[in-house]
Design an enzyme around this catalytic site. Structure first.
Site, PDB file in Angstrom:
ATOM      1  N   ASN A  75       0.543  -1.294  -0.064  1.00  0.00           N
ATOM      2  CA  ASN A  75       0.392  -0.151   0.486  1.00  0.00           C
ATOM      3  C   ASN A  75       0.971   0.974   0.221  1.00  0.00           C
ATOM      4  O   ASN A  75       1.098   1.642   1.025  1.00  0.00           O
ATOM      5  CB  ASN A  75      -1.141  -0.340   0.986  1.00  0.00           C
ATOM      6  CG  ASN A  75      -2.132   1.101   1.071  1.00  0.00           C
ATOM      7  OD1 ASN A  75      -1.850   1.893   0.026  1.00  0.00           O
ATOM      8  ND2 ASN A  75      -2.767   1.304   2.465  1.00  0.00           N
ATOM      9  N   LYS A 105       3.465   0.472   3.547  1.00  0.00           N
ATOM     10  CA  LYS A 105       3.096  -0.776   4.264  1.00  0.00           C
ATOM     11  C   LYS A 105       3.189  -1.751   3.016  1.00  0.00           C
ATOM     12  O   LYS A 105       2.037  -1.742   2.067  1.00  0.00           O
ATOM     13  CB  LYS A 105       1.737   0.275   4.929  1.00  0.00           C
ATOM     14  CG  LYS A 105       1.943   1.458   5.191  1.00  0.00           C
ATOM     15  CD  LYS A 105       0.398   2.094   5.861  1.00  0.00           C
ATOM     16  CE  LYS A 105       0.461   2.839   6.696  1.00  0.00           C
ATOM     17  NZ  LYS A 105      -0.753   3.304   6.860  1.00  0.00           N
ATOM     18  N   ASP A 122     -10.268  -0.560  -4.977  1.00  0.00           N
ATOM     19  CA  ASP A 122     -10.895   0.317  -3.897  1.00  0.00           C
ATOM     20  C   ASP A 122     -12.843   0.736  -4.344  1.00  0.00           C
ATOM     21  O   ASP A 122     -13.688   0.315  -3.941  1.00  0.00           O
ATOM     22  CB  ASP A 122     -10.438   1.773  -3.205  1.00  0.00           C
ATOM     23  CG  ASP A 122     -10.211   1.453  -1.548  1.00  0.00           C
ATOM     24  OD1 ASP A 122     -10.420   0.262  -1.333  1.00  0.00           O
ATOM     25  OD2 ASP A 122      -8.808   2.012  -1.233  1.00  0.00           O
ATOM     26  N   LEU A 154     -16.386   3.222   9.377  1.00  0.00           N
ATOM     27  CA  LEU A 154     -16.092   4.189   9.646  1.00  0.00           C
ATOM     28  C   LEU A 154     -15.122   4.186  10.272  1.00  0.00           C
ATOM     29  O   LEU A 154     -14.051   4.048  11.272  1.00  0.00           O
ATOM     30  CB  LEU A 154     -17.165   4.759  11.192  1.00  0.00           C
ATOM     31  CG  LEU A 154     -18.235   4.125  10.479  1.00  0.00           C
ATOM     32  CD1 LEU A 154     -19.413   4.241  12.050  1.00  0.00           C
ATOM     33  CD2 LEU A 154     -18.662   5.186   9.392  1.00  0.00           C
ATOM     34  N   ARG A 177     -11.235   9.378  21.029  1.00  0.00           N
ATOM     35  CA  ARG A 177     -11.178   9.343  22.172  1.00  0.00           C
ATOM     36  C   ARG A 177     -11.208  10.942  22.722  1.00  0.00           C
ATOM     37  O   ARG A 177     -11.360  11.054  24.324  1.00  0.00           O
ATOM     38  CB  ARG A 177      -9.778   8.402  23.323  1.00  0.00           C
ATOM     39  CG  ARG A 177      -9.927   7.105  22.582  1.00  0.00           C
ATOM     40  CD  ARG A 177      -8.614   6.127  22.692  1.00  0.00           C
ATOM     41  NE  ARG A 177      -7.465   7.365  21.382  1.00  0.00           N
ATOM     42  CZ  ARG A 177      -6.625   6.276  21.336  1.00  0.00           C
ATOM     43  NH1 ARG A 177      -5.864   5.403  22.248  1.00  0.00           N
ATOM     44  NH2 ARG A 177      -5.105   6.721  20.920  1.00  0.00           N
ATOM     45  N   GLY A 198     -15.433   2.443  13.357  1.00  0.00           N
ATOM     46  CA  GLY A 198     -16.464   1.698  13.834  1.00  0.00           C
ATOM     47  C   GLY A 198     -16.543   0.256  14.390  1.00  0.00           C
ATOM     48  O   GLY A 198     -16.775  -0.116  14.778  1.00  0.00           O
TER      49      GLY A 198
END
Length: 362
Positions: A12, A19, A132, A186, A259, A302
């Site tokens: 990627n 990555k 994608d 998400l 968070r 998610g």
């Protein structure tokens, strides 16, 4: 990593990073690596490495593989209108990916750099591309066409949809697959997909990943004339920066870390808007399917933010009580299996049996 006879290398590529994940001949993940800050102060898995360009980064990664790779498979964001399934990369495919770069200028050029780097570092190694956008090729014309003059529709201005690799993996993970599934990817990038009979029939992202839900740093849906106002004041480049990198949760709540957002009044107000638009867009996805049989969440938010999931599910109570699944995103695993199927179609069934992803229940 003893016992690895063959390796499938999943790549990627970003503009300054690569990555990588490695899967063995039984399609089990055996290692994960990353080169960051390519071109200046490059590091591989946190340690300094000489990587002035993508070729050097790829060569460094190849030197760390646990076994000889049988192929390299790339995640490519945009396949345009023509590349609608995983495929072996040849000159024609590479040219089509390059043509689609105008549709994804932040993503496809990096994928091409990775493809070219592998070709230079390991000549003859088969390469596969997974897109994608491909999962949404089953959307009907009324779902993808903008109400623009014909010449602009012919020029490629249409809805494409993204996060397709995530959705394809989700479809393969859920067993049995609900007939009408609302899929929610998400994360910092966020989208919804209406999946009927295993196929995408509608999704919230469009010509680019900008549209749809409020996201980490993207606006989500915004009136075209508001975009023109930004462009008039800031220029095209400035408007693009604002819309893609300075908006969304970052603009509303001061950051995109959920968070931290939960812990401040401004952050909680930003989450209110994130949830509101997720529910509002979900209503349109349910309408596109003619009903709802289950909801599935994936992606960083998610999977990990139970409070946000709960609020979205509560907001969809009007559609009836349905099972709710939390499915860990395993995009690299799906790419590995797709790559094997491309290179060895007769082994696709065997590959499918070997790959048994974990699944969370309702």
């Amino acid at each position: 990593m003893a016992g690895v006879e063959q390796a499938i290398l999943i790549l990627n590529c970003g503009s300054s990073s690569v990555k990588a994940a490695v899967f063995d001949d039984a399609l089990r993940e055996v290692s994960r690596m990353e080169v960051t800050e390519i071109g200046g102060g490059a590091r591989m898995d946190g340690r300094p490495v000489a990587a002035p360009d993508h070729r050097a980064a790829i060569e460094a990664l190849l030197g760390r593989l646990p076994a000889r790779p049988v192929c390299a498979a790339h995640r490519v964001v945009h396949g345009g209108a023509g590349l609608v399934a995983p495929c072996v990369i040849d000159a024609q495919t590479r040219a089509a990916i390059a043509d689609a770069a105008a549709l994804a200028p932040l993503h496809n050029p990096a994928a091409l750099a990775g493809i070219d780097a592998v070709a230079a570092a390991a000549p003859g190694l088969p390469q596969v591309a997974c897109f994608d956008t491909a999962f949404h090729a089953t959307n009907p014309p009324e779902a993808v066409d903008y109400a623009l003059p014909a010449r602009w529709r012919a020029a490629g201005l249409r809805r494409y949809g993204f996060h397709g690799i995530s959705y394809a993996g989700l479809v393969e993970t859920l067993d049995p697959l609900p007939a009408r599934l609302l899929a929610c990817h998400l994360g910092n990038g966020a989208s919804l997909c209406a999946i009927a009979g295993g196929r995408s029939v509608a999704t919230t992202m469009g010509y680019s990943p900008l549209s749809g839900l409020v996201m980490g740093s993207r606006t989500g849906d915004i009136d075209g004339n508001a975009v023109l106002a930004l462009a008039a004041a800031e220029g095209i480049a400035g408007a693009s920066r604002i819309l893609n990198r300075e908006s969304g949760l970052r603009a509303l709540g001061g950051g995109s870390d959920m968070r931290a957002l939960h812990a401040s009044p401004e952050g909680r107000a930003a989450i209110d808007r994130f949830v509101y638009w997720a529910v509002r867009h979900a209503g349109s996805m349910i309408a596109a399917m003619g009903g709802l049989d289950a909801i599935a969440f994936t992606g960083g938010i998610g999977e990990n933010d139970a409070a946000v999931r709960g609020r979205i599910v509560a907001g969809l109570a009007f559609a009836g009580a349905v099972p709710v699944h939390v499915v860990p995103a395993r995009e690299e695993a799906w790419i590995a299996r797709a790559a094997r199927a491309c290179l060895c179609p007769k082994g696709a069934a065997e590959a499918g049996a070997a790959f048994a992803p974990a699944r969370d229940g309702p």
